[in-house]
Write a protein that holds these residues in place. Sequence first.
Motif, PDB file in Angstrom:
ATOM      1  N   THR A  58      -7.875   3.617  20.713  1.00  0.00           N
ATOM      2  CA  THR A  58      -7.536   3.108  19.202  1.00  0.00           C
ATOM      3  C   THR A  58      -6.808   1.815  19.522  1.00  0.00           C
ATOM      4  OG1 THR A  58      -5.941   4.342  18.964  1.00  0.00           O
ATOM      5  CG2 THR A  58      -7.923   5.359  18.236  1.00  0.00           C
ATOM      6  N   GLU A  59      -6.718   1.068  18.593  1.00  0.00           N
ATOM      7  CA  GLU A  59      -6.064  -0.101  18.358  1.00  0.00           C
ATOM      8  C   GLU A  59      -4.540   0.449  18.491  1.00  0.00           C
ATOM      9  OE1 GLU A  59      -6.811  -3.191  15.403  1.00  0.00           O
ATOM     10  OE2 GLU A  59      -8.906  -2.591  15.894  1.00  0.00           O
ATOM     11  N   GLU A  60      -4.359   1.371  17.743  1.00  0.00           N
ATOM     12  CA  GLU A  60      -2.834   1.988  17.451  1.00  0.00           C
ATOM     13  C   GLU A  60      -2.333   2.410  18.932  1.00  0.00           C
ATOM     14  OE1 GLU A  60      -0.409   5.562  15.618  1.00  0.00           O
ATOM     15  OE2 GLU A  60      -2.438   5.565  15.207  1.00  0.00           O
ATOM     16  N   ARG A  66      -1.409  -0.864  20.885  1.00  0.00           N
ATOM     17  CA  ARG A  66      -0.189  -1.310  20.333  1.00  0.00           C
ATOM     18  C   ARG A  66       0.970  -0.694  20.943  1.00  0.00           C
ATOM     19  NH1 ARG A  66      -2.835  -2.584  15.573  1.00  0.00           N
ATOM     20  NH2 ARG A  66      -2.300  -0.629  14.723  1.00  0.00           N
ATOM     21  N   THR A  67       0.792   0.544  20.994  1.00  0.00           N
ATOM     22  CA  THR A  67       1.969   1.494  21.468  1.00  0.00           C
ATOM     23  C   THR A  67       2.174   1.167  22.944  1.00  0.00           C
ATOM     24  OG1 THR A  67       1.373   3.393  20.023  1.00  0.00           O
ATOM     25  CG2 THR A  67       2.525   3.911  22.149  1.00  0.00           C
TER      26      THR A  67
END
Length: 153
Positions: A113-115, A118-119
């Motif tokens: 996922t994009e999340e 980013r993390t």
Amino acid sequence: MDAERLMSQYPELEYKFEPLMPEVQKGLIIDQVVYLNPDQRSEELTCTVAEEISHYLTSSGDITDLKKQEARKQEAKARRFAATMLIKPEDFIEIHKEGLDALWECAAHLEVTEEVLRTAIAEYSRKFPRGLTYGGYVMFFRPNGTISMLQPF
């Protein structure tokens, strides 16, 4: 890495798909049983499995009450651990070689996922504030979510 491969690396855990889980809850680990919401896209499932394995490896006690500071700290730690479990420095090199630069493109290529992407970038930024040399590249991870790649001559 996909969910099935991750699960096979931790055979001491039992994985159960629970159709009665609330829609907002993707996963939960109790003792050595990982309950998974079956209503997830493939990349979401992989990220959920990684996070629940991370809880198994890094968390202690009941952290379901996120109103408690300790629970929030353990939740954040597990998310960061999961992100770097799924996304390694060589993945950033691969993305660079593929010429991908939009976050959604990179996440889709890595099947996360994009999340989580980013993390991972934020965690590498925290761990390597002066850059990381790996595989013939120097990578600079910035807190704003951008990455610079240099390949020395």
